[in-house]
Design a protein around this motif. Sequence first.
Motif, PDB file in Angstrom:
ATOM      1  N   GLU A  50       0.834  -1.202   0.000  1.00 44.70           N
ATOM      2  CA  GLU A  50       0.000   0.000   0.000  1.00 44.70           C
ATOM      3  C   GLU A  50       0.867   1.250   0.000  1.00 44.70           C
ATOM      4  O   GLU A  50       1.945   1.268   0.598  1.00 44.70           O
ATOM      5  CB  GLU A  50      -0.910   0.006   1.228  1.00 44.70           C
ATOM      6  CG  GLU A  50      -1.870  -1.153   1.259  1.00 44.70           C
ATOM      7  CD  GLU A  50      -2.709  -1.199   2.523  1.00 44.70           C
ATOM      8  OE1 GLU A  50      -2.314  -0.570   3.531  1.00 44.70           O
ATOM      9  OE2 GLU A  50      -3.745  -1.872   2.494  1.00 44.70           O
ATOM     10  N   THR A  99      -6.681   8.332   1.554  1.00 45.54           N
ATOM     11  CA  THR A  99      -6.630   7.544   0.324  1.00 45.54           C
ATOM     12  C   THR A  99      -5.316   6.791   0.206  1.00 45.54           C
ATOM     13  O   THR A  99      -4.250   7.359   0.429  1.00 45.54           O
ATOM     14  CB  THR A  99      -6.801   8.461  -0.908  1.00 45.54           C
ATOM     15  OG1 THR A  99      -7.979   9.251  -0.731  1.00 45.54           O
ATOM     16  CG2 THR A  99      -6.916   7.659  -2.172  1.00 45.54           C
ATOM     17  N   TYR A 132      -2.742   0.718  -4.060  1.00 48.12           N
ATOM     18  CA  TYR A 132      -2.082  -0.550  -3.753  1.00 48.12           C
ATOM     19  C   TYR A 132      -1.868  -1.356  -5.027  1.00 48.12           C
ATOM     20  O   TYR A 132      -2.531  -1.161  -6.047  1.00 48.12           O
ATOM     21  CB  TYR A 132      -2.886  -1.362  -2.735  1.00 48.12           C
ATOM     22  CG  TYR A 132      -4.281  -1.716  -3.199  1.00 48.12           C
ATOM     23  CD1 TYR A 132      -4.523  -2.889  -3.879  1.00 48.12           C
ATOM     24  CD2 TYR A 132      -5.340  -0.847  -2.984  1.00 48.12           C
ATOM     25  CE1 TYR A 132      -5.802  -3.211  -4.321  1.00 48.12           C
ATOM     26  CE2 TYR A 132      -6.614  -1.160  -3.404  1.00 48.12           C
ATOM     27  CZ  TYR A 132      -6.838  -2.346  -4.080  1.00 48.12           C
ATOM     28  OH  TYR A 132      -8.098  -2.649  -4.515  1.00 48.12           O
ATOM     29  N   GLY A 187      -5.285  -0.982  -7.239  1.00 45.64           N
ATOM     30  CA  GLY A 187      -6.490  -0.210  -7.006  1.00 45.64           C
ATOM     31  C   GLY A 187      -6.274   0.936  -6.039  1.00 45.64           C
ATOM     32  O   GLY A 187      -5.148   1.271  -5.679  1.00 45.64           O
ATOM     33  N   GLU A 215      -8.125   2.792  -2.394  1.00 43.03           N
ATOM     34  CA  GLU A 215      -9.060   2.709  -1.269  1.00 43.03           C
ATOM     35  C   GLU A 215      -9.223   4.093  -0.661  1.00 43.03           C
ATOM     36  O   GLU A 215      -8.237   4.800  -0.450  1.00 43.03           O
ATOM     37  CB  GLU A 215      -8.553   1.756  -0.186  1.00 43.03           C
ATOM     38  CG  GLU A 215      -8.552   0.314  -0.586  1.00 43.03           C
ATOM     39  CD  GLU A 215      -8.051  -0.587   0.517  1.00 43.03           C
ATOM     40  OE1 GLU A 215      -8.621  -1.666   0.672  1.00 43.03           O
ATOM     41  OE2 GLU A 215      -7.091  -0.218   1.222  1.00 43.03           O
ATOM     42  N   TYR A 216     -10.478   4.458  -0.387  1.00 45.70           N
ATOM     43  CA  TYR A 216     -10.777   5.696   0.315  1.00 45.70           C
ATOM     44  C   TYR A 216     -11.375   5.310   1.671  1.00 45.70           C
ATOM     45  O   TYR A 216     -12.424   4.660   1.740  1.00 45.70           O
ATOM     46  CB  TYR A 216     -11.755   6.570  -0.462  1.00 45.70           C
ATOM     47  CG  TYR A 216     -12.113   7.833   0.285  1.00 45.70           C
ATOM     48  CD1 TYR A 216     -11.234   8.913   0.319  1.00 45.70           C
ATOM     49  CD2 TYR A 216     -13.302   7.924   0.991  1.00 45.70           C
ATOM     50  CE1 TYR A 216     -11.546  10.059   1.018  1.00 45.70           C
ATOM     51  CE2 TYR A 216     -13.618   9.061   1.699  1.00 45.70           C
ATOM     52  CZ  TYR A 216     -12.740  10.134   1.719  1.00 45.70           C
ATOM     53  OH  TYR A 216     -13.053  11.265   2.427  1.00 45.70           O
ATOM     54  N   TYR A 217     -10.706   5.702   2.758  1.00 43.83           N
ATOM     55  CA  TYR A 217     -11.108   5.287   4.103  1.00 43.83           C
ATOM     56  C   TYR A 217     -12.226   6.161   4.655  1.00 43.83           C
ATOM     57  O   TYR A 217     -12.086   7.373   4.757  1.00 43.83           O
ATOM     58  CB  TYR A 217      -9.897   5.302   5.047  1.00 43.83           C
ATOM     59  CG  TYR A 217      -9.060   4.068   4.842  1.00 43.83           C
ATOM     60  CD1 TYR A 217      -9.288   2.929   5.590  1.00 43.83           C
ATOM     61  CD2 TYR A 217      -8.089   4.037   3.854  1.00 43.83           C
ATOM     62  CE1 TYR A 217      -8.542   1.785   5.371  1.00 43.83           C
ATOM     63  CE2 TYR A 217      -7.342   2.891   3.622  1.00 43.83           C
ATOM     64  CZ  TYR A 217      -7.579   1.768   4.390  1.00 43.83           C
ATOM     65  OH  TYR A 217      -6.856   0.634   4.168  1.00 43.83           O
ATOM     66  N   ALA A 277     -13.136   0.961   4.246  1.00 42.44           N
ATOM     67  CA  ALA A 277     -12.801   1.771   3.068  1.00 42.44           C
ATOM     68  C   ALA A 277     -13.635   1.345   1.873  1.00 42.44           C
ATOM     69  O   ALA A 277     -14.016   0.181   1.736  1.00 42.44           O
ATOM     70  CB  ALA A 277     -11.322   1.622   2.729  1.00 42.44           C
ATOM     71  N   ASN A 307     -13.493   0.645  -2.057  1.00 49.36           N
ATOM     72  CA  ASN A 307     -12.399   0.069  -2.815  1.00 49.36           C
ATOM     73  C   ASN A 307     -12.745   0.006  -4.301  1.00 49.36           C
ATOM     74  O   ASN A 307     -13.828  -0.433  -4.670  1.00 49.36           O
ATOM     75  CB  ASN A 307     -12.166  -1.347  -2.263  1.00 49.36           C
ATOM     76  CG  ASN A 307     -11.028  -2.067  -2.903  1.00 49.36           C
ATOM     77  OD1 ASN A 307     -10.821  -1.995  -4.097  1.00 49.36           O
ATOM     78  ND2 ASN A 307     -10.307  -2.806  -2.088  1.00 49.36           N
ATOM     79  N   GLN A 353     -10.878  -1.467  -7.983  1.00 44.49           N
ATOM     80  CA  GLN A 353      -9.761  -2.344  -8.314  1.00 44.49           C
ATOM     81  C   GLN A 353      -9.834  -2.817  -9.766  1.00 44.49           C
ATOM     82  O   GLN A 353     -10.917  -3.028 -10.313  1.00 44.49           O
ATOM     83  CB  GLN A 353      -9.830  -3.564  -7.392  1.00 44.49           C
ATOM     84  CG  GLN A 353      -8.737  -4.574  -7.568  1.00 44.49           C
ATOM     85  CD  GLN A 353      -8.930  -5.733  -6.625  1.00 44.49           C
ATOM     86  OE1 GLN A 353      -9.455  -6.756  -7.029  1.00 44.49           O
ATOM     87  NE2 GLN A 353      -8.539  -5.575  -5.365  1.00 44.49           N
ATOM     88  N   SER A 395     -13.623  -2.559   1.850  1.00 43.41           N
ATOM     89  CA  SER A 395     -12.507  -3.247   2.496  1.00 43.41           C
ATOM     90  C   SER A 395     -12.641  -3.082   3.990  1.00 43.41           C
ATOM     91  O   SER A 395     -12.870  -1.964   4.486  1.00 43.41           O
ATOM     92  CB  SER A 395     -11.167  -2.659   2.060  1.00 43.41           C
ATOM     93  OG  SER A 395     -10.957  -2.861   0.687  1.00 43.41           O
ATOM     94  N   LYS A 436     -10.594  -3.893   7.526  1.00 47.43           N
ATOM     95  CA  LYS A 436      -9.312  -4.303   8.109  1.00 47.43           C
ATOM     96  C   LYS A 436      -9.472  -4.456   9.603  1.00 47.43           C
ATOM     97  O   LYS A 436     -10.145  -3.654  10.247  1.00 47.43           O
ATOM     98  CB  LYS A 436      -8.235  -3.271   7.791  1.00 47.43           C
ATOM     99  CG  LYS A 436      -7.951  -3.191   6.314  1.00 47.43           C
ATOM    100  CD  LYS A 436      -6.796  -2.284   6.025  1.00 47.43           C
ATOM    101  CE  LYS A 436      -6.525  -2.285   4.542  1.00 47.43           C
ATOM    102  NZ  LYS A 436      -5.338  -1.545   4.182  1.00 47.43           N
TER     103      LYS A 436
END
Length: 130
Positions: free
Chosen positions: A31, A38, A41, A69, A71-73, A79, A81, A83, A127, A129
């Motif tokens: 990442e 943002t 990855y 792709g 990712e915006y958290y 997030a 995603n 991709q 996504s 985590k």
Amino acid sequence: MGAFYSRQDSSLDTLNLDTTIQYLQFQSSAEYQVGENTQAYIGAGLGASHTSGQWTKSHTGFAASIFGGVEYYLTKNLAINGQLRWQGTVVSNDSVSICNLPTDDQSCLIAFKTSWMNQMQTNLGLSVKF
């Protein structure tokens, strides 16, 4: 590190044939922070694919992928995603079917001509985590 599952259902209306390809892979990615919330990855995955259809025998084989792709958290652990993913699947060279269309003068041949089947896929999702 993570797991990836994908299912693709396809239908050939003219011949009334259905096909399903499922992927299950273990993957890893690197990442890169590109903004406050943002990350971009890039990664790779290894696993298996299972192809089944009305026109051929079911086949399970080795599969690999390369993906990238953004990712915006929304929160620390959640997030949105986007991709792009290449999927490669080892297929059997004997996956061939000959069929007859409804008309008398037409026929078709459906086959995997190589030992690899390549697909491109786009994904949108969430996504999580932990």
